[in-house]
Design a protein around this motif. Structure first.
Motif, PDB file in Angstrom:
ATOM      1  N   GLY A  10      37.015  -6.563  26.201  1.00  0.00           N
ATOM      2  CA  GLY A  10      37.127  -7.756  25.378  1.00  0.00           C
ATOM      3  C   GLY A  10      35.868  -8.586  25.408  1.00  0.00           C
ATOM      4  N   LEU A  18      36.354  -9.828  33.959  1.00  0.00           N
ATOM      5  CA  LEU A  18      37.248  -8.941  33.233  1.00  0.00           C
ATOM      6  C   LEU A  18      37.692  -7.844  34.183  1.00  0.00           C
ATOM      7  N   THR A 114      36.010   1.503  25.915  1.00  0.00           N
ATOM      8  CA  THR A 114      36.484   0.165  25.592  1.00  0.00           C
ATOM      9  C   THR A 114      35.286  -0.780  25.565  1.00  0.00           C
TER      10      THR A 114
END
Length: 120
Positions: A10, A18, A114
């Motif tokens: 993110g 994170l 990701t």
């Protein structure tokens, strides 16, 4: 077949944290090592951190002291806790797992990645 799936990326501000997760599933007999790598456009994929089934760890120089890798062997899952994030940590983070399959012998699998973006 063995699948590797990452989650938890993110957008975060510099200095923030994170936590990434990666789960391996499928016809797995045992997993030897699981690790995280990252890549930015135009550069080679680089090691972030890796952990063996026995808990031995190895970190890339740029993340030592800020990132921590851990593993839940029972769940075939690896985590990456990222603290004190910097804009230069921005990259696509890929999970890798290698080990022995139930029917197919040795495997070495990558997840799809990701995105982690750190804003200044």
């Amino acid at each position: 077949q063995v699948q590797v799936v990452e989650s938890g990326g993110g957008l975060v501000q510099a200095g923030g944290s994170l936590r990434l997760s990666c789960a391996a599933s499928g016809s797995i007999f045992s997993i030897s090592a699981m690790g995280w790598y990252r890549q930015v456009p135009g550069k080679q994929r680089e090691l972030v951190a890796v952990i063996t089934s026995g808990g031995r760890t190895n970190y890339g120089d740029s993340v030592k002291g800020r990132f921590t890798i851990s593993r839940d062997n029972a769940k075939n899952t690896v985590y990456l806790q990222m603290n004190s994030l910097k804009p230069e940590d921005t990259a696509v983070y890929y999970c890798n797992a290698d080990g022995t399959g139930l029917y197919s012998g040795w495997f070495d699998r990558w997840g799809r990645g990701t995105q982690v973006t750190v804003s200044s």
